[in-house]
Motif scaffolding. Structure first.
Motif, PDB file in Angstrom:
ATOM      1  N   GLY A  69      13.787 -35.359   7.341  1.00  0.00           N
ATOM      2  CA  GLY A  69      12.995 -35.383   8.570  1.00  0.00           C
ATOM      3  C   GLY A  69      12.805 -36.783   9.112  1.00  0.00           C
ATOM      4  N   ASP A  70      12.517 -37.737   8.231  1.00  0.00           N
ATOM      5  CA  ASP A  70      12.299 -39.115   8.682  1.00  0.00           C
ATOM      6  C   ASP A  70      13.589 -39.761   9.165  1.00  0.00           C
ATOM      7  N   ALA A  71      14.717 -39.413   8.548  1.00  0.00           N
ATOM      8  CA  ALA A  71      16.001 -39.958   8.989  1.00  0.00           C
ATOM      9  C   ALA A  71      16.270 -39.567  10.440  1.00  0.00           C
ATOM     10  N   LEU A  72      15.896 -38.352  10.818  1.00  0.00           N
ATOM     11  CA  LEU A  72      16.074 -37.908  12.203  1.00  0.00           C
ATOM     12  C   LEU A  72      15.005 -38.499  13.115  1.00  0.00           C
ATOM     13  N   ARG A  73      13.782 -38.532  12.631  1.00  0.00           N
ATOM     14  CA  ARG A  73      12.650 -38.992  13.446  1.00  0.00           C
ATOM     15  C   ARG A  73      12.791 -40.461  13.840  1.00  0.00           C
ATOM     16  N   ILE A  74      13.415 -41.268  12.983  1.00  0.00           N
ATOM     17  CA  ILE A  74      13.594 -42.689  13.278  1.00  0.00           C
ATOM     18  C   ILE A  74      14.347 -42.888  14.589  1.00  0.00           C
ATOM     19  N   TYR A  75      15.337 -42.024  14.842  1.00  0.00           N
ATOM     20  CA  TYR A  75      16.208 -42.200  15.999  1.00  0.00           C
ATOM     21  C   TYR A  75      15.680 -41.523  17.265  1.00  0.00           C
ATOM     22  N   ASN A  76      14.785 -40.535  17.102  1.00  0.00           N
ATOM     23  CA  ASN A  76      14.228 -39.878  18.292  1.00  0.00           C
ATOM     24  C   ASN A  76      12.827 -39.357  17.974  1.00  0.00           C
ATOM     25  N   PRO A  77      11.857 -40.263  17.856  1.00  0.00           N
ATOM     26  CA  PRO A  77      10.513 -39.846  17.464  1.00  0.00           C
ATOM     27  C   PRO A  77       9.800 -38.999  18.516  1.00  0.00           C
ATOM     28  N   GLN A  78      10.216 -39.113  19.776  1.00  0.00           N
ATOM     29  CA  GLN A  78       9.581 -38.294  20.812  1.00  0.00           C
ATOM     30  C   GLN A  78       9.993 -36.821  20.700  1.00  0.00           C
ATOM     31  N   LEU A  79      11.232 -36.591  20.300  1.00  0.00           N
ATOM     32  CA  LEU A  79      11.740 -35.218  20.226  1.00  0.00           C
ATOM     33  C   LEU A  79      11.470 -34.579  18.873  1.00  0.00           C
ATOM     34  N   ILE A  80      11.597 -35.351  17.791  1.00  0.00           N
ATOM     35  CA  ILE A  80      11.572 -34.793  16.432  1.00  0.00           C
ATOM     36  C   ILE A  80      10.294 -35.204  15.711  1.00  0.00           C
ATOM     37  N   ALA A  81       9.584 -34.221  15.195  1.00  0.00           N
ATOM     38  CA  ALA A  81       8.334 -34.475  14.469  1.00  0.00           C
ATOM     39  C   ALA A  81       8.553 -34.560  12.960  1.00  0.00           C
ATOM     40  N   GLY A  82       9.632 -33.956  12.474  1.00  0.00           N
ATOM     41  CA  GLY A  82       9.884 -33.983  11.031  1.00  0.00           C
ATOM     42  C   GLY A  82      10.973 -33.011  10.654  1.00  0.00           C
ATOM     43  N   GLY A  83      11.073 -32.719   9.375  1.00  0.00           N
ATOM     44  CA  GLY A  83      12.120 -31.817   8.907  1.00  0.00           C
ATOM     45  C   GLY A  83      11.829 -31.276   7.525  1.00  0.00           C
ATOM     46  N   ALA A  84      12.696 -30.383   7.102  1.00  0.00           N
ATOM     47  CA  ALA A  84      12.627 -29.810   5.757  1.00  0.00           C
ATOM     48  C   ALA A  84      14.050 -29.560   5.290  1.00  0.00           C
ATOM     49  N   VAL A  85      14.253 -29.482   3.969  1.00  0.00           N
ATOM     50  CA  VAL A  85      15.599 -29.293   3.452  1.00  0.00           C
ATOM     51  C   VAL A  85      15.653 -28.212   2.384  1.00  0.00           C
ATOM     52  N   ILE A  86      16.794 -27.543   2.363  1.00  0.00           N
ATOM     53  CA  ILE A  86      17.217 -26.706   1.245  1.00  0.00           C
ATOM     54  C   ILE A  86      18.696 -26.992   1.025  1.00  0.00           C
ATOM     55  N   ASP A  87      19.221 -26.493  -0.070  1.00  0.00           N
ATOM     56  CA  ASP A  87      20.669 -26.565  -0.325  1.00  0.00           C
ATOM     57  C   ASP A  87      21.099 -25.204  -0.850  1.00  0.00           C
ATOM     58  N   SER A  88      21.407 -24.304   0.090  1.00  0.00           N
ATOM     59  CA  SER A  88      21.708 -22.919  -0.295  1.00  0.00           C
ATOM     60  C   SER A  88      22.975 -22.823  -1.129  1.00  0.00           C
ATOM     61  N   ARG A  89      23.902 -23.736  -0.935  1.00  0.00           N
ATOM     62  CA  ARG A  89      25.161 -23.676  -1.676  1.00  0.00           C
ATOM     63  C   ARG A  89      24.968 -24.013  -3.149  1.00  0.00           C
ATOM     64  N   LYS A  90      23.903 -24.733  -3.466  1.00  0.00           N
ATOM     65  CA  LYS A  90      23.552 -25.022  -4.854  1.00  0.00           C
ATOM     66  C   LYS A  90      22.340 -24.203  -5.314  1.00  0.00           C
ATOM     67  N   LYS A  91      21.946 -23.224  -4.487  1.00  0.00           N
ATOM     68  CA  LYS A  91      20.809 -22.343  -4.807  1.00  0.00           C
ATOM     69  C   LYS A  91      19.513 -23.120  -5.030  1.00  0.00           C
ATOM     70  N   ASP A  92      19.348 -24.195  -4.284  1.00  0.00           N
ATOM     71  CA  ASP A  92      18.126 -24.994  -4.374  1.00  0.00           C
ATOM     72  C   ASP A  92      17.302 -24.735  -3.112  1.00  0.00           C
ATOM     73  N   PHE A  93      16.303 -23.845  -3.267  1.00  0.00           N
ATOM     74  CA  PHE A  93      15.505 -23.435  -2.106  1.00  0.00           C
ATOM     75  C   PHE A  93      14.104 -24.031  -2.116  1.00  0.00           C
ATOM     76  N   HIS A  94      13.872 -24.994  -2.975  1.00  0.00           N
ATOM     77  CA  HIS A  94      12.606 -25.747  -2.983  1.00  0.00           C
ATOM     78  C   HIS A  94      11.380 -24.835  -3.058  1.00  0.00           C
ATOM     79  N   ASN A  95      11.458 -23.821  -3.884  1.00  0.00           N
ATOM     80  CA  ASN A  95      10.306 -22.950  -4.139  1.00  0.00           C
ATOM     81  C   ASN A  95       9.681 -22.413  -2.849  1.00  0.00           C
ATOM     82  N   ILE A  96      10.530 -21.848  -2.002  1.00  0.00           N
ATOM     83  CA  ILE A  96      10.069 -21.337  -0.708  1.00  0.00           C
ATOM     84  C   ILE A  96       9.070 -20.192  -0.898  1.00  0.00           C
ATOM     85  N   GLN A  97       8.013 -20.242  -0.119  1.00  0.00           N
ATOM     86  CA  GLN A  97       7.046 -19.145  -0.052  1.00  0.00           C
ATOM     87  C   GLN A  97       6.664 -18.905   1.405  1.00  0.00           C
ATOM     88  N   PHE A  98       6.342 -17.656   1.726  1.00  0.00           N
ATOM     89  CA  PHE A  98       5.902 -17.307   3.073  1.00  0.00           C
ATOM     90  C   PHE A  98       4.521 -16.679   3.024  1.00  0.00           C
TER      91      PHE A  98
END
Length: 513
Positions: free
Chosen positions: A429-458
């Motif tokens: 999120g910060d890597a994107l926000r650095i270049y366009n802070p007005q448009l981007i507030a942040g981000g989140a990541v997963i890696d579905s190809r390695k089955k790493d879903f960062h303990n997602i809960q809804f």
């Protein structure tokens, strides 16, 4: 020849490398502060346990902003200056050969790669090492010139080192015992009390100050995440993780080099071996087994084994891969010192020692080069992802303050030692926000190809990752990157059910709450 080796080792990283993980957040941190002092103070209470740590981070990010090569040059220069200064002390108290061995081996921290591949956040470690090296150099000067100004300055820099990053903990044994190494114990018994007052007590006072700061003073004004989390019942387990680095992890890394070495890395490793052997055979062995060398070897051994205290006292495990490997920087530092000190007491076994040293240094150089090349590749992928996301957002999005939910690689698809691409929600999120802070507030990541879903809960209101990142999906865009084709696609998430359904399509656990 040593300079040639350093250039061969570091130039590819400086010319083609970049930053990783926390470094992105360090740069983005400046987006919300008005000036240097405001930026420094805004790091608290996060850095309340290390009150001087924000100084190098804030200084570097203010100076260099998004000039990534400058970070690498500066951090590398600081680290090399630290080990060079310490090597100059080694040369004065024992031998040139020991100093050279230490400098060259310490310069390739193959079990603590983030020390050089994370040049912003780990500047706290390199600056701490530099403060410590200055402290030891001043102490050496004080023992010869007998001036209190050197002793006072030495302990001042030692305190600065601890307040920046307590990674130098095992090295204080060298400070405490340096006069003994130099002069030995051939003195009056009553002199030991003076020795304690002059060389041991100041270090104990510094340790007391640091402990009181973390446990008593700072908690009165702010939340403190003290690294002192000693749990006696966990000590053996943490010792085992540290020993595992040497008995399993390093041998495994050496074995893996056969699939990752290049002609360039082979040339670099051979240059290292040639440099060591040419120095060893070109200099006389006079007084190589004198008592000072033996005392130096003993203290270096104690310092090396004391490096396990970093993990026992913090209740952390020692690992040599990924970003967690940064905790092994003082272990590698003292391990290089162990190898260097052994050179001064091995006259009868010198040939065997040189063979073992050459093999170890050769393989260590190959391992370092493989990881360096991995982080260069990681940087290429990071830039591809960032540029692709920004381009797609600029052509598709008009509503600001959006969140980019990225399905991006955590590690390289073909990695040597878990070289990181994007591993945390804040780095992406910060890597994107650095270049366009007005448009981007942040981000989140997963890696579905390695089955790493960062303990997602809804829940009915938001999505939760890793127990701390949450969002209501009101303005989320999903970015899916294929590391094989190096192509990505971007689309708008309509609502939480839409996001949940797509994540399950990607293979997220079916029991999403």
């Amino acid at each position: 020849m040593a300079i040639t080796f350093i250039l061969l080792t570091y130039l590819p990283l400086i010319l083609h490398g970049g930053i990783i993980v926390d470094d992105w957040g360090d740069i983005a941190h400046n987006l919300t502060c008005a000036n240097f002092s405001d930026c420094y103070l805004s790091w608290f209470p996060l850095f309340s346990n290390r009150p001087l740590a924000p100084l190098p981070i804030t200084t570097l990010t203010f100076l260099f902003e998004t000039n990534f090569s400058a970070y690498l040059i500066c951090n590398t220069a600081i680290y090399l200056a630290a080990i060079y200064l310490f090597a100059s002390v080694i040369k004065k108290i024992v031998t040139y050969e020991a100093a050279l061995i230490f400098f060259l081996l310490a310069s390739i921290p193959m079990i603590a790669m983030p020390l050089v591949s994370s040049p912003i956040n780990q500047s706290t470690a390199t600056v701490s090492f530099l403060y410590w090296a200055i402290s030891l150099w001043l102490l050496y000067q004080g023992t010869h010139k007998k001036l209190w100004i050197f002793f006072c300055a030495s302990y001042f820099f030692l305190l600065l080192s601890f307040l920046t990053y307590e990674i130098i903990l095992p090295l204080i044994l060298i400070n405490a015992l340096l006069p003994w190494i130099i002069f030995g114990d051939g003195q009056q018994k009553t002199a030991w009390f003076k020795y304690f007052i002059k060389f041991i007590l100041p270090i104990l006072v510094i340790l007391l100050i640091v402990t009181l700061w973390q446990k008593e003073f700072a908690p009165r004004f702010m939340d403190v995440d003290s690294r002192l989390k000693f749990i006696p019942s966990h000590s053996l387990a943490k010792l085992h993780t540290w020993l595992h680095v040497f008995f399993m992890q390093i041998p495994n890394l050496f074995l893996k080099t056969k699939d990752f070495f290049t002609a360039y890395s082979l040339l670099t490793a051979l240059t290292l071996v040639f440099c060591l052997l040419s120095s060893s055979f070109s200099r006389p062995l006079a007084s190589i087994t004198n008592s000072r060398n033996q005392r130096f070897f003993l203290v270096c051994c104690l310092s090396f084994f004391a490096s396990v205290l970093i993990f026992i006292l913090s209740d952390e495990s020692a690992v040599s891969w990924g970003y967690q490997a940064r905790g092994l920087s003082s272990t590698w530092f003292t391990f290089a010192l162990f190898w260097a000190s052994a050179s001064s007491i091995t006259k009868k076994l010198r040939f065997i020692y040189l063979i073992l040293l050459s093999i170890f240094c050769f393989l260590s150089s190959l391992s370092f080069s493989a990881q360096r090349d991995g982080y260069i590749e990681s940087w290429k992928i990071q830039k591809i992802i960032i540029n692709d996301v920004l381009h797609k957002l600029n052509t598709q999005v008009t509503k600001p303050n959006l969140i980019v939910f990225g399905d991006v690689p955590k590690f390289l698809n073909l990695n040597y030692n878990d070289e990181i691409v994007f591993s945390q929600s804040w780095d992406f999120g910060d890597a994107l926000r650095i270049y366009n802070p007005q448009l981007i507030a942040g981000g989140a990541v997963i890696d579905s190809r390695k089955k790493d879903f960062h303990n997602i809960q809804f829940t009915n209101e938001y999505i939760l990752l890793d127990g701390w990142w949450k969002n209501d999906a009101n303005n989320i865009w999903f970015y899916d990157f294929d590391p094989i084709s190096k192509q990505g696609k971007l689309f708008k998430i309509e609502d939480l059910p839409h996001l949940k359904k797509y994540l399950q399509f990607l293979g997220a656990p079916g029991a999403l709450n």
